[in-house]
Write a protein that holds these residues in place. Structure first.
Motif, PDB file in Angstrom:
ATOM      1  N   LEU A 286      54.081  17.041  91.232  1.00 26.10           N
ATOM      2  CA  LEU A 286      52.977  16.818  90.243  1.00 26.10           C
ATOM      3  C   LEU A 286      51.579  17.138  91.176  1.00 26.10           C
ATOM      4  N   SER A 287      51.520  16.778  92.496  1.00 27.72           N
ATOM      5  CA  SER A 287      50.283  17.130  93.267  1.00 27.72           C
ATOM      6  C   SER A 287      50.317  18.593  93.400  1.00 27.72           C
ATOM      7  N   LEU A 288      50.990  19.419  93.838  1.00 24.68           N
ATOM      8  CA  LEU A 288      50.946  20.944  93.760  1.00 24.68           C
ATOM      9  C   LEU A 288      50.884  21.443  92.580  1.00 24.68           C
ATOM     10  N   GLN A 289      51.661  21.098  91.703  1.00 22.54           N
ATOM     11  CA  GLN A 289      51.659  21.543  90.043  1.00 22.54           C
ATOM     12  C   GLN A 289      50.029  21.367  89.843  1.00 22.54           C
ATOM     13  N   GLN A 290      49.318  20.201  89.790  1.00 24.06           N
ATOM     14  CA  GLN A 290      48.282  20.151  89.212  1.00 24.06           C
ATOM     15  C   GLN A 290      47.136  20.933  89.888  1.00 24.06           C
ATOM     16  N   HIS A 291      47.171  21.172  91.389  1.00 28.47           N
ATOM     17  CA  HIS A 291      46.393  22.129  92.149  1.00 28.47           C
ATOM     18  C   HIS A 291      46.336  23.382  91.662  1.00 28.47           C
ATOM     19  N   SER A 292      47.651  23.928  91.641  1.00 31.34           N
ATOM     20  CA  SER A 292      47.881  25.236  91.077  1.00 31.34           C
ATOM     21  C   SER A 292      47.254  25.529  89.661  1.00 31.34           C
ATOM     22  N   ALA A 293      47.380  24.558  88.644  1.00 29.05           N
ATOM     23  CA  ALA A 293      46.854  24.472  87.525  1.00 29.05           C
ATOM     24  C   ALA A 293      45.325  24.521  87.482  1.00 29.05           C
ATOM     25  N   SER A 294      44.743  23.660  88.391  1.00 31.45           N
ATOM     26  CA  SER A 294      43.205  23.756  88.684  1.00 31.45           C
ATOM     27  C   SER A 294      42.703  25.049  88.817  1.00 31.45           C
ATOM     28  N   VAL A 295      43.305  25.597  89.866  1.00 31.87           N
ATOM     29  CA  VAL A 295      43.081  26.952  90.227  1.00 31.87           C
ATOM     30  C   VAL A 295      43.097  28.077  89.425  1.00 31.87           C
ATOM     31  N   LEU A 296      44.180  28.069  88.357  1.00 32.27           N
ATOM     32  CA  LEU A 296      44.636  28.992  87.480  1.00 32.27           C
ATOM     33  C   LEU A 296      43.332  28.640  86.408  1.00 32.27           C
ATOM     34  N   HIS A 297      43.097  27.469  86.015  1.00 33.44           N
ATOM     35  CA  HIS A 297      41.898  26.985  85.039  1.00 33.44           C
ATOM     36  C   HIS A 297      40.547  27.564  85.298  1.00 33.44           C
ATOM     37  N   LEU A 298      40.307  27.620  86.739  1.00 30.91           N
ATOM     38  CA  LEU A 298      39.073  28.425  87.172  1.00 30.91           C
ATOM     39  C   LEU A 298      39.201  29.714  86.854  1.00 30.91           C
ATOM     40  N   ALA A 299      40.226  30.166  87.228  1.00 31.82           N
ATOM     41  CA  ALA A 299      40.289  31.862  87.063  1.00 31.82           C
ATOM     42  C   ALA A 299      40.257  32.088  85.456  1.00 31.82           C
ATOM     43  N   VAL A 300      41.001  31.412  84.603  1.00 31.50           N
ATOM     44  CA  VAL A 300      40.973  31.865  83.291  1.00 31.50           C
ATOM     45  C   VAL A 300      39.439  31.551  82.701  1.00 31.50           C
ATOM     46  N   GLY A 301      39.024  30.551  82.760  1.00 24.78           N
ATOM     47  CA  GLY A 301      37.607  30.244  82.616  1.00 24.78           C
ATOM     48  C   GLY A 301      36.621  31.095  83.115  1.00 24.78           C
ATOM     49  N   TYR A 302      36.647  31.772  84.257  1.00 25.47           N
ATOM     50  CA  TYR A 302      35.868  32.740  84.655  1.00 25.47           C
ATOM     51  C   TYR A 302      36.130  33.978  83.945  1.00 25.47           C
ATOM     52  N   GLY A 303      37.178  34.385  83.960  1.00 21.87           N
ATOM     53  CA  GLY A 303      37.674  35.626  83.037  1.00 21.87           C
ATOM     54  C   GLY A 303      37.275  35.724  81.777  1.00 21.87           C
ATOM     55  N   TYR A 304      37.390  34.691  81.185  1.00 26.72           N
ATOM     56  CA  TYR A 304      36.979  34.571  79.787  1.00 26.72           C
ATOM     57  C   TYR A 304      35.570  34.725  79.489  1.00 26.72           C
ATOM     58  N   ALA A 305      34.698  33.869  80.379  1.00 24.06           N
ATOM     59  CA  ALA A 305      33.342  33.883  80.236  1.00 24.06           C
ATOM     60  C   ALA A 305      32.788  35.463  80.804  1.00 24.06           C
ATOM     61  N   CYS A 306      33.515  36.058  81.734  1.00 28.50           N
ATOM     62  CA  CYS A 306      33.068  37.305  82.002  1.00 28.50           C
ATOM     63  C   CYS A 306      33.351  38.507  81.253  1.00 28.50           C
ATOM     64  N   PHE A 307      34.591  38.613  81.009  1.00 29.08           N
ATOM     65  CA  PHE A 307      35.308  39.691  80.227  1.00 29.08           C
ATOM     66  C   PHE A 307      35.269  39.409  78.547  1.00 29.08           C
ATOM     67  N   VAL A 308      34.835  38.395  78.059  1.00 25.82           N
ATOM     68  CA  VAL A 308      34.832  38.016  76.851  1.00 25.82           C
ATOM     69  C   VAL A 308      33.375  37.976  76.082  1.00 25.82           C
ATOM     70  N   HIS A 309      32.656  37.085  77.072  1.00 23.50           N
ATOM     71  CA  HIS A 309      31.315  37.091  76.724  1.00 23.50           C
ATOM     72  C   HIS A 309      30.141  37.648  77.549  1.00 23.50           C
ATOM     73  N   GLY A 310      30.855  38.522  78.666  1.00 26.95           N
ATOM     74  CA  GLY A 310      29.775  39.446  79.452  1.00 26.95           C
ATOM     75  C   GLY A 310      29.187  38.794  80.377  1.00 26.95           C
ATOM     76  N   SER A 311      29.327  37.335  80.755  1.00 28.88           N
ATOM     77  CA  SER A 311      28.703  36.412  81.653  1.00 28.88           C
ATOM     78  C   SER A 311      29.496  36.451  83.010  1.00 28.88           C
ATOM     79  N   CYS A 312      29.355  37.402  83.651  1.00 21.83           N
ATOM     80  CA  CYS A 312      29.926  37.456  84.985  1.00 21.83           C
ATOM     81  C   CYS A 312      29.348  37.019  86.233  1.00 21.83           C
ATOM     82  N   ALA A 313      27.924  36.474  85.904  1.00 21.18           N
ATOM     83  CA  ALA A 313      27.380  35.904  87.385  1.00 21.18           C
ATOM     84  C   ALA A 313      27.871  34.424  87.474  1.00 21.18           C
TER      85      ALA A 313
END
Length: 363
Positions: free
Chosen positions: A29-56
């Motif tokens: 659970l420890s490693l899974q949660q950390h991997s998921a948290s990093v992936l969540h940051l990636a998905v959130g940034y990708g959505y903001a940048c490539f869907v809404h055009g907010s890449c800053a």
């Protein structure tokens, strides 16, 4: 979900008496949660940048990653302390070649390569000139590295737990630890069996490649031929024989035949039981035999008995689902077979194991 059997009963009824089951769950659970948290940051940034055009805001993203990583290090340190305290309070019979749980956690949770990569990713994200697609890529790579580390950690911890807590009572009584083989974890490719097998086969195939000799492989338990198709596609020098009775499994046989058809005479499929097929081949025929058929203890014992001699000297005998809690018969049959072959006063054979429950040994 585990099938009916001794391991399922033990894990359901006697979980509190099993020393390391909770530790495995906490580590996962420890490693899974950390991997998921990093992936969540990636998905959130990708959505903001490539869907809404907010890449800053990459610098803010780097700070968020650093905070996530600090939390992970703190939880991993607590997990390591828990493992160390268990080791101090209870001496368990760790076997030659195996790391104790604390050492396994330290190796994978604090792998210097991943820690250095995480630091470089966090620093790189603070550089606003980093292209958004590149920022997304390095976050994805970090999440994948962490998931792979988790896979390898679970492999080592499961090996400890099955040997320390889950062996059949008759084997515990019958086998002395001196007769157990040396067990060595191979932290190579991850995490499917055909990736592991490819890595194992590469140097062996290469040794015959220069001599222009075919490399002969046999698989017991072909099923739908996904593994054999991958191996045949990767190594054109391989000549393959597959054994599977396909009892009441016509549809699966059709899938296997379709996958192997494109390899022509390099791939032969034998619709026979394992024991019946073994008599077809002379001793020393194969460079590599992979056992992945019936996983019951008597069936695995038979496979080991009838196929071992069909491997040439220096070749490899391998199999699947060692330390898999769903198939305790594989480990038990292998240990009993090797114990019966053990010559007093010798160190015995070495069994290598890797992710996706792959095992192998050189004969």
């Amino acid at each position: 979900r585990l099938p009916s059997g001794r391991n399922r009963r033990l894990l359901k009824e006697e979980r509190k008496t099993l020393a390391n089951i909770d530790l495995i769950e906490e580590a996962f659970l420890s490693l899974q949660q950390h991997s998921a948290s990093v992936l969540h940051l990636a998905v959130g940034y990708g959505y903001a940048c490539f869907v809404h055009g907010s890449c800053a805001g990459q610098a803010t993203l780097g700070g968020s990653l650093q905070e996530v990583h600090r939390n992970y290090l703190a939880s991993s340190a607590a997990l390591l302390q828990s493992a160390l305290s268990r080791k101090a309070s209870q001496e368990l019979p760790w076997h030659a070649g195996l790391r104790d749980p604390a050492s396994a956690i330290a190796r994978h949770a604090f792998d210097a390569r991943h820690l250095d990569f995480a630091k470089s990713v966090a620093n790189g994200l603070r550089d606003e000139s980093l292209e958004p697609i590149r920022a997304l890529g390095v976050l994805h790579d970090l999440a994948q590295r962490l998931a792979t580390a988790n896979c390898k950690l679970q492999t080592e911890l499961l090996a400890h737990t099955t040997l320390a807590d889950l062996l059949a009572p008759d084997l515990v009584t019958k086998l002395s630890f001196a007769k157990l083989p040396r067990l060595e974890f191979d932290a190579g490719p991850c995490c499917r069996r055909y990736h592991v097998l490819s890595e194992i086969l590469e140097p062996l195939v290469e040794s015959k490649r220069g001599r222009g000799e075919p490399f002969r492989v046999l698989e017991v338990g072909v099923n739908n031929a996904i593994t054999s198709e991958y191996i045949l596609g990767k190594f054109p020098e391989i000549e393959f024989d597959g054994v599977d009775p396909y009892i009441d499994a016509e549809a699966i046989l059709e899938q296997a035949s379709a996958r192997l058809q494109r390899f022509g005479p390099r791939a032969r499929l034998w619709r026979k039981t394992s024991e019946a097929a073994a008599s077809t081949f002379a001793p020393g025929t194969f460079d590599f035999i992979f056992i992945d058929g019936d996983h019951s203890r008597p069936a695995v014992a038979t496979d080991l008995r009838v196929w071992r001699s069909r491997v040439r000297p220096g070749g490899l005998l391998a199999g699947h689902d060692l330390f898999n809690l769903a198939f305790e018969g594989v480990l038990e049959a292998l240990l009993e077979d090797l114990a019966n072959r053990h010559v007093p006063g010798t160190s015995g054979e070495t069994v290598h194991f890797a992710p996706d429950f792959v095992w192998w040994m050189q004969l």
